[in-house]
Design an enzyme around this catalytic site. Structure first.
Site, PDB file in Angstrom:
ATOM      1  N   LYS A 283      62.932  22.675  16.149  1.00 30.51           N
ATOM      2  CA  LYS A 283      64.075  23.060  15.329  1.00 30.51           C
ATOM      3  C   LYS A 283      65.355  22.468  15.919  1.00 30.51           C
ATOM      4  O   LYS A 283      65.568  22.514  17.124  1.00 30.51           O
ATOM      5  CB  LYS A 283      64.199  24.580  15.268  1.00 30.51           C
ATOM      6  N   GLU A 369      55.357  42.177   5.400  1.00 28.03           N
ATOM      7  CA  GLU A 369      56.059  43.347   4.887  1.00 28.03           C
ATOM      8  C   GLU A 369      55.113  44.497   4.570  1.00 28.03           C
ATOM      9  O   GLU A 369      55.453  45.669   4.796  1.00 28.03           O
ATOM     10  CB  GLU A 369      56.852  42.966   3.635  1.00 28.03           C
ATOM     11  N   ARG A 397      57.686  42.976  -1.754  1.00 28.21           N
ATOM     12  CA  ARG A 397      56.356  42.507  -1.377  1.00 28.21           C
ATOM     13  C   ARG A 397      55.488  43.626  -0.812  1.00 28.21           C
ATOM     14  O   ARG A 397      54.300  43.430  -0.588  1.00 28.21           O
ATOM     15  CB  ARG A 397      56.484  41.366  -0.368  1.00 28.21           C
TER      16      ARG A 397
END
Length: 638
Positions: A283, A369, A397
């Site tokens: 990243k 979730e 979700r």
């Protein structure tokens, strides 16, 4: 004298076909230009930076090898898709990224034929690409389907459900696992690049499949060879799990080594069946500040690349997220049974300080979730007091778990729901437009919407101390600037408050729209009520207000259908009160990205919009609602 072109190669790329016309020797230079353009562009507009800087070479290689858009590239989440947008004819439009009327911050099917699947939530890419692969097989088409998924998204069960199905179907599918949570380690270099190319090559594939056919007639020998192969792979590559799910695993390979990427992808393109390529990227690659602080440079506002990001903090009071983070630490000091859970949103949900101060009581469950809510339910069963910090749009979700595991069992789980209502530049995939509607219908659940920062703290305390499930939903960003008191004081459950006395019209406000309503109330000389509780509603206050006003106007930054205003309508109907009602909220459509202020104005939830809606309601020719009597006469005369 001609002006120097800062991006001589990139300026020639108007579509991936232009990219594929370049010699392979130009690709590394192109990657440098693309990374420089990306940094210059995102620093001017804001957006997701670190993950996109890390996906430059991978994006170039994918479009160079595959015949896009005929071959389908499916990006997961979309945090890594800016280079893809730039290479697919949208370079000049990047100046309007995430602004109203400009480019979306995520892949969007209506924006470009190269955006094969709209996305914003995590872990959908493998399922979508598998569907595309199965459709191609059904139609006898030979196009390729490629899912590009970040390693963080692999923590979701949905990704493994898709892998399991794809392996069972033996689908022609390539999954590229973009492993960007670690830097390039010593074992990801020349040797592993060589192994990936070798394992993906036609000779190895032919020998492996041919050997399997020969050894089918000698079961003991085949089992011996299978175990020997797995043992060797276990020593050199972490691919045994994927192999067990029916995928041929290749890698890990350096995701910033373009020549190796191109060669490996070309080999894999020629192979049939389910394949997984493990690519390791970094990243922020190529921009030192982002490499050193990938979390800080994940989502950025405008900044000077020469200076880097300004220190966080900013002017004014705390954001709602910061109010929650401080409350969480304070309540944890007061109650040792408090446990905090987040589905991979530690920074976004304000749990950094808590995770450092109370590490044994902090659980980041990854992008899971459903699991987050059910593990909270398990904690509650054993006498703990779990707090789940979650975005409104991500709570969607886990709806079944909220019903089945928490609400039915009436367990004391507190949902701290961030990013409720309109979120702005992230667009409809991240807008918390529906939580009041999908929460309000659940028995046992107490639902609160704070109008300011201090009320948010008090509501969190209220919900935490209830002996049942509760939800506090609050918007992104800062509130109206109300000072936050240090006490852990609760509110009386189901009680609203009258904030302004007026005549004729009453504005019943749920949450952050109160500030705009107060200004509208001044202009209309209307009563303004801060309802505070969406469930249970303050029915006594509603009845009293209905008997003394001609028009009730409900206000919420939630979909009108099934929202808080619908609850008021149901109450009035049950009580048999024939008062005129106007429900204002988010429109029955998905609003595109823009600033939160722009979108609230578009929805008619700013002061001007409220005034216009009320005046129009009171001046409709032939209206019969008790004629709205004095209210109509007074408003028309203003």
């Amino acid at each position: 004298m001609t002006q120097h072109e800062p991006y001589p190669l990139l300026s020639r790329i108007h579509a991936p076909s232009d990219l594929r016309a370049l010699p392979a020797s130009d690709l590394t230079a192109l990657a440098g230009e693309l990374r420089a353009f990306l940094l210059d562009s995102v620093s001017s507009t804001g957006g997701h930076l670190a993950s996109n800087l890390g996906s430059v070479e991978l994006t170039i290689a994918l479009h160079y090898v595959f015949d896009t858009p005929e071959d389908r590239l499916v990006w997961d989440v979309g945090h890594q898709s800016y280079p893809h947008k730039i290479l697919t004819g949208r370079r000049e439009a990047m100046s309007g990224l995430r602004t109203k009327g400009g480019l979306a911050g995520f892949p969007k099917r209506t924006e470009s034929p190269y955006d094969t699947f709209g996305v914003g939530h995590s872990s959908t890419s493998i399922s979508a690409a598998l569907g595309m692969s199965l459709a191609a097989r059904q139609r006898g088409e030979s196009r390729h389907a490629v899912a590009i998924i970040g390693d963080g998204a692999m923590t979701a069960g949905m990704a493994f459900e898709a892998l399991n199905h794809a392996g069972d179907e033996k689908a022609d599918l390539l999954v590229v696992l973009n492993d960007n949570e670690m830097s390039i380690s010593p074992n990801v270099g020349a040797m592993n690049n060589y192994l990936a190319r070798m394992l993906s090559g036609s000779l190895y594939a032919t020998v492996r499949e041919g050997s399997k056919r020969v050894l089918d007639h000698m079961p003991p020998m085949r089992e011996f060879m299978r175990r020997a192969e797995e043992h060797m792979k276990g020593m050199i590559v972490p691919g045994t799990l994927f192999e067990e799910m029916g995928f041929n695993y290749y890698g890990p390979i350096d995701g910033h080594d373009l020549p190796s990427l191109v060669k490996t992808l070309r080999n894999l393109k020629a192979l049939p069946g389910p394949r997984l390529l493990h690519v390791v990227t970094r990243k922020g690659h190529g921009y030192t500040p982002a490499e050193q602080d990938p979390c800080g440079y994940h989502g950025v506002g405008k900044f000077d690349p020469e200076v880097g990001l300004a220190p966080s903090g900013g002017s004014g009071g705390p954001s709602y997220t910061q109010v929650f983070g401080q409350w969480l630490c304070d309540m944890a000091e007061a109650d040792p049974n408090l446990m905090a859970i987040t589905p991979a949103m530690r920074e976004g949900s304000g749990l950094v300080t808590f995770s450092e101060r109370f590490p044994a009581r902090y659980f980041d469950v990854g992008i899971a979730e459903q699991h987050a809510l059910t593990v909270a339910a398990g904690l509650a069963c054993e006498g703990m007091k779990p707090v789940v910090a979650i975005y409104s749009t991500f709570l969607q979700r886990a709806y079944d778990q909220l019903i089945h595991d928490i609400a039915i069992q009436n367990l004391p789980v507190l949902l701290a729901i961030d990013r409720a209502g309109l979120v702005g530049p992230d667009g409809p995939t991240h807008a918390g437009s529906f939580d009041l509607s999908y929460l309000r219908c659940l028995p046992n659940l107490t639902i609160m919407a704070p109008a300011d920062e201090n009320e948010c703290r008090r509501m969190l305390t209220t919900g935490f101390r209830l002996d049942g499930p509760a939800a506090v939903r609050y918007p992104r960003g800062k509130g109206p600037g109300v000072a936050v008191q240090p006490e852990l004081d609760a509110l009386p459950v189901g009680r609203g408050e009258r904030r302004r006395e007026g005549r004729g019209v009453a504005l019943l406000c749920f949450g952050a729209v109160l500030s705009a309503a107060l200004q509208a109330g001044e202009a209309l000389d209307a009563t303004v009520i801060n309802m505070r509780f969406v469930k249970p509603l303050d029915e006594t206050l509603i009845e009293e207000t209905a008997r003394n006003h001609d028009l009730l106007v409900t206000l919420e930054d939630n979909a009108v259908a099934g929202g808080a205003g619908s609850g008021v309508n149901e109450t009035l109907s049950r009580l048999g009160l024939p008062v005129a009602v106007l429900n204002l909220g988010l429109p029955d459509r998905f609003q595109d990205h823009g600033s939160r202020e722009e979108l609230l104005s578009e929805a008619g939830l700013d002061t001007a919009g409220i005034l216009a809606a009320v005046r129009q309601r009171l001046t409709v020719p032939g209206a019969k609602d008790r004629d709205c009597g004095e209210a109509r006469t007074r408003v028309i005369s203003q």
